[in-house]
Enzyme design. Structure first.
Site, PDB file in Angstrom:
ATOM      1  N   GLN A  85     100.424  34.646  62.829  1.00  0.00           N
ATOM      2  CA  GLN A  85     100.964  35.646  61.900  1.00  0.00           C
ATOM      3  C   GLN A  85     100.288  36.979  62.176  1.00  0.00           C
ATOM      4  O   GLN A  85      99.064  37.093  61.991  1.00  0.00           O
ATOM      5  CB  GLN A  85     100.664  35.155  60.477  1.00  0.00           C
ATOM      6  N   SER A 112      97.812  42.002  59.806  1.00  0.00           N
ATOM      7  CA  SER A 112      96.713  42.958  59.622  1.00  0.00           C
ATOM      8  C   SER A 112      96.497  43.830  60.848  1.00  0.00           C
ATOM      9  O   SER A 112      96.694  43.402  61.979  1.00  0.00           O
ATOM     10  CB  SER A 112      95.410  42.211  59.340  1.00  0.00           C
ATOM     11  N   SER A 117      94.656  34.902  63.479  1.00  0.00           N
ATOM     12  CA  SER A 117      94.101  33.544  63.653  1.00  0.00           C
ATOM     13  C   SER A 117      94.938  32.774  64.664  1.00  0.00           C
ATOM     14  O   SER A 117      96.171  32.777  64.592  1.00  0.00           O
ATOM     15  CB  SER A 117      94.123  32.784  62.330  1.00  0.00           C
ATOM     16  N   GLU A 151     101.240  31.784  51.740  1.00  0.00           N
ATOM     17  CA  GLU A 151      99.888  31.787  52.308  1.00  0.00           C
ATOM     18  C   GLU A 151      98.874  31.473  51.211  1.00  0.00           C
ATOM     19  O   GLU A 151      98.013  30.621  51.359  1.00  0.00           O
ATOM     20  CB  GLU A 151      99.601  33.161  52.913  1.00  0.00           C
ATOM     21  N   GLU A 200      89.484  40.926  45.238  1.00  0.00           N
ATOM     22  CA  GLU A 200      89.834  42.115  44.427  1.00  0.00           C
ATOM     23  C   GLU A 200      91.360  42.308  44.397  1.00  0.00           C
ATOM     24  O   GLU A 200      91.939  42.630  43.348  1.00  0.00           O
ATOM     25  CB  GLU A 200      89.170  43.378  45.009  1.00  0.00           C
TER      26      GLU A 200
HETATM   27  C1  LIG Z   1      89.285  33.976  58.375  1.00  0.00           C
HETATM   28  C2  LIG Z   1      90.330  35.049  58.370  1.00  0.00           C
HETATM   29  C3  LIG Z   1      91.544  34.809  58.985  1.00  0.00           C
HETATM   30  C4  LIG Z   1      92.528  35.792  58.999  1.00  0.00           C
HETATM   31  N1  LIG Z   1      93.711  35.542  59.638  1.00  0.00           N
HETATM   32  C5  LIG Z   1      94.667  36.491  59.683  1.00  0.00           C
HETATM   33  C6  LIG Z   1      95.890  36.262  60.383  1.00  0.00           C
HETATM   34  O1  LIG Z   1      96.097  35.197  60.959  1.00  0.00           O
HETATM   35  N2  LIG Z   1      96.811  37.250  60.439  1.00  0.00           N
HETATM   36  C7  LIG Z   1      96.612  38.469  59.827  1.00  0.00           C
HETATM   37  O2  LIG Z   1      97.495  39.304  59.880  1.00  0.00           O
HETATM   38  N3  LIG Z   1      95.450  38.733  59.166  1.00  0.00           N
HETATM   39  C8  LIG Z   1      94.481  37.775  59.090  1.00  0.00           C
HETATM   40  N4  LIG Z   1      93.284  38.025  58.432  1.00  0.00           N
HETATM   41  C9  LIG Z   1      93.042  39.373  57.883  1.00  0.00           C
HETATM   42  C10 LIG Z   1      93.068  39.449  56.367  1.00  0.00           C
HETATM   43  O3  LIG Z   1      94.377  39.347  55.875  1.00  0.00           O
HETATM   44  C11 LIG Z   1      92.410  40.782  55.978  1.00  0.00           C
HETATM   45  O4  LIG Z   1      91.068  40.725  56.412  1.00  0.00           O
HETATM   46  C12 LIG Z   1      92.445  41.011  54.487  1.00  0.00           C
HETATM   47  O5  LIG Z   1      93.753  41.251  54.048  1.00  0.00           O
HETATM   48  C13 LIG Z   1      91.544  42.192  54.063  1.00  0.00           C
HETATM   49  O6  LIG Z   1      91.827  43.313  54.823  1.00  0.00           O
HETATM   50  P1  LIG Z   1      90.659  44.130  55.551  1.00  0.00           P
HETATM   51  O7  LIG Z   1      89.816  43.151  56.317  1.00  0.00           O
HETATM   52  O8  LIG Z   1      91.300  45.227  56.333  1.00  0.00           O
HETATM   53  O9  LIG Z   1      89.748  44.720  54.404  1.00  0.00           O
HETATM   54  P2  LIG Z   1      90.037  46.061  53.559  1.00  0.00           P
HETATM   55  O10 LIG Z   1      91.455  46.076  53.103  1.00  0.00           O
HETATM   56  O11 LIG Z   1      89.574  47.234  54.335  1.00  0.00           O
HETATM   57  O12 LIG Z   1      89.124  45.827  52.272  1.00  0.00           O
HETATM   58  C14 LIG Z   1      87.710  46.148  52.282  1.00  0.00           C
HETATM   59  C15 LIG Z   1      87.187  45.937  50.853  1.00  0.00           C
HETATM   60  O13 LIG Z   1      87.834  46.839  49.929  1.00  0.00           O
HETATM   61  C16 LIG Z   1      88.403  46.105  48.840  1.00  0.00           C
HETATM   62  N5  LIG Z   1      89.653  46.762  48.434  1.00  0.00           N
HETATM   63  C17 LIG Z   1      90.639  47.212  49.237  1.00  0.00           C
HETATM   64  N6  LIG Z   1      91.651  47.705  48.498  1.00  0.00           N
HETATM   65  C18 LIG Z   1      91.314  47.557  47.189  1.00  0.00           C
HETATM   66  C19 LIG Z   1      91.958  47.876  45.936  1.00  0.00           C
HETATM   67  N7  LIG Z   1      93.164  48.456  45.890  1.00  0.00           N
HETATM   68  N8  LIG Z   1      91.307  47.556  44.786  1.00  0.00           N
HETATM   69  C20 LIG Z   1      90.071  46.972  44.813  1.00  0.00           C
HETATM   70  N9  LIG Z   1      89.407  46.661  45.984  1.00  0.00           N
HETATM   71  C21 LIG Z   1      90.024  46.943  47.149  1.00  0.00           C
HETATM   72  C22 LIG Z   1      88.674  44.733  49.405  1.00  0.00           C
HETATM   73  O14 LIG Z   1      88.757  43.758  48.374  1.00  0.00           O
HETATM   74  C23 LIG Z   1      87.473  44.514  50.314  1.00  0.00           C
HETATM   75  O15 LIG Z   1      86.370  44.068  49.566  1.00  0.00           O
HETATM   76  C24 LIG Z   1      92.281  37.059  58.386  1.00  0.00           C
HETATM   77  C25 LIG Z   1      91.050  37.300  57.764  1.00  0.00           C
HETATM   78  C26 LIG Z   1      90.087  36.319  57.748  1.00  0.00           C
HETATM   79  C27 LIG Z   1      88.781  36.611  57.070  1.00  0.00           C
END
Ligand SMILES: Cc1cc2nc3c(=O)[nH]c(=O)nc-3n(C[C@H](O)[C@H](O)[C@H](O)COP(=O)(O)OP(=O)(O)OC[C@H]3O[C@@H](n4cnc5c(N)ncnc54)[C@H](O)[C@@H]3O)c2cc1C
Length: 414
Positions: free
Chosen positions: A135, A138, A170, A253, A381
């Site tokens: 998928q 991100s 992933s 999901e 969050e």
């Molecule tokens: C083990 C693992 C597997 C994954 N697999 C996939 C995959 O297969 N495909 C894929 O597309 N993605 C995947 N992801 C990505 C995952 O969907 C993102 O990491 C997740 O959505 C968070 O986005 P970010 O890492 O960019 O953090 P950010 O969005 O940058 O967030 C950083 C911090 O800010 C906080 N924050 C952000 N916006 C707000 C708000 N509006 N209000 C309050 N707090 C907020 C968040 O809670 C977090 O603590 C995976 C992630 C992990 C950890």
């Protein structure tokens, strides 16, 4: 409510149990029992090959993706039969890790949006584990704010041409196909200009770079696209409707992660009965019993919440925002339980070598994996925001870019 098996359910359970007893990969049982959470790194074999072999056996005998229609590789089973199967499959269910994204999230999206010939072509090999899917949502600048993604898809004749980058994908390195969310119209508000496609990961213009993690594994990847051509018939949903399509994936999901997610509670309970620091098993201590009681109640709540969702699914309803609760509660519970077990282990808690530690390293593995569970599929969050706004009806988060064409949203660079 009566949770005992009906006569039909008891028959189904007996049949499942007998088949599992005759066909499961028993040589992996001990290792799987000790595995924490996530894809278990097997010492005795290649986990992908073992997972595929088990999935293939299940599919051939009609035990894969039980709740799917038969014509798509399932068994047409009821939600309760699915639960019974999961109970009986037990630790062997941990071999399904590599298929969760494809079967739990992408398949429901294909069922809702793909053309019938595509469903018949792609779903059966997805069910049997022959073809793994990933998928691609991100991006470096779009995780929680997924609708802010920048990977472009531009129409060119019967094809779309995709350029950009995804991250945290992933299993991309094992995947035959990918489902990707792209921006097709930057001149409208961010949620309105997105479109979903699926494509062959072996196509020219796709480059997968595994990310090396602190635990030595590479569960996820960066994926780069340079002029990837995707035919229009591989579009899922209408152009510009990708956000709506992605919600089907995201709701499933959260349901998949939350419902299938171990909390560590049964492992903690077993271990607390056995682990003796010299004054008897730790379960005799009042503070341990009190914690166990709290987690017993919480994990029961999780179980029945997941069952409620499954029964809604069986009535043809789409998983709703309330599914965010399961993932939110299970993720933090797993982390609390792992931390508590390590504290009780004292100095042995820092050991990760399963030949040396009483806990056989399972809580250590759980603790290392648990922060990821609180991020993947939506952070704590974001889930709280969803519950606040869409379940409880509280006022919405302030969104400064609401209604503004995506290409006019101010950026740091602009
Ligand atoms: C083990 C693992 C597997 C994954 N697999 C996939 C995959 O297969 N495909 C894929 O597309 N993605 C995947 N992801 C990505 C995952 O969907 C993102 O990491 C997740 O959505 C968070 O986005 P970010 O890492 O960019 O953090 P950010 O969005 O940058 O967030 C950083 C911090 O800010 C906080 N924050 C952000 N916006 C707000 C708000 N509006 N209000 C309050 N707090 C907020 C968040 O809670 C977090 O603590 C995976 C992630 C992990 C950890």
């Amino acid at each position: 409510m009566n949770f005992d098996d009906t006569p039909d359910e008891a028959r189904f359970r007996a049949e499942a149990r007998a088949w599992i007893q005759a066909h499961a990969p028993h040589h992996l049982k001990a290792e799987l029992e000790l595995a924490g959470f996530g894809q278990p790194p097997l010492r005795s074999g290649d986990v992908i090959a073992e997972s595929r072999a088990w999935q293939k056996k299940k599919a051939e005998a009609g035990w894969a993706c039980l709740h799917w229609p038969v014509e798509y590789g399932g068994r047409g089973a009821s939600p309760i039969e699915r639960v019974i199967w999961q109970q009986e499959e037990g630790v062997y269910g941990k071999l399904a890790g590599v298929f969760i994204i494809g079967q739990g999230m992408i398949a429901p999206t294909l069922m809702a949006y793909a053309a019938e010939p595509h469903k018949r072509r792609y779903l059966p090999p997805l069910a049997s584990g022959e073809e793994i899917w990933c998928q691609l949502f991100s991006e470096p600048g779009a995780g929680s704010d997924l609708a802010g993604l920048r990977t472009r898809a531009e129409r060119d004749g019967d094809d779309w041409v995709i350029n950009g980058q995804k991250i945290w994908t992933s299993g991309a390195q094992h995947s035959r196909f990918g489902m990707i969310l792209t921006r097709t119209d930057p001149t409208v508000a961010k949620h309105d200009g997105l479109t979903m496609f699926f494509f062959d990961m072996a196509s020219p213009g796709v480059e997968v770079r595994p990310i090396k993690q602190v635990n030595g594994q590479s569960g996820f990847n960066e994926v780069y696209f340079t002029n990837l051509r995707v035919p229009d018939h591989q579009r899922l949903g209408a152009a510009g409707q990708g956000w709506r399509v992605s919600l089907t994936t995201l709701m499933n999901e959260r349901l998949s992660i939350g419902a299938g997610m171990p909390t560590g509670f049964p492992e903690l309970l077993d271990w607390a009965c056995e682990f003796d620091t010299g004054d008897g098993p730790v379960i005799d201590r009042p503070e341990v019993r009190s914690k166990l009681a709290t987690w017993a109640v919480r994990t029961s709540g999780l179980k029945y919440t997941a069952w409620r969702s499954m029964s809604a699914l069986s009535k043809g309803q789409t998983p709703g925002p309330e599914n965010s609760i399961g993932k939110l509660v299970a993720g933090s519970t797993l982390q609390e339980i792992a931390q508590f077990a390590l504290d009780l282990q004292g100095p042995a808690g820092v050991l990760q070598d399963e030949s040396q530690t009483e806990a056989s390293s399972r809580f250590q593995a759980m603790l290392l994996r648990s922060p990821a569970t609180r991020i993947e599929g939506g952070t704590d969050e974001i889930l709280r925001n969803i519950i606040a706004e869409r379940v409880l009806g509280l006022p919405a988060d302030l969104r400064a870019d609401r209604g503004i064409p995506f290409n006019q949203v101010p950026t740091r660079a602009g």
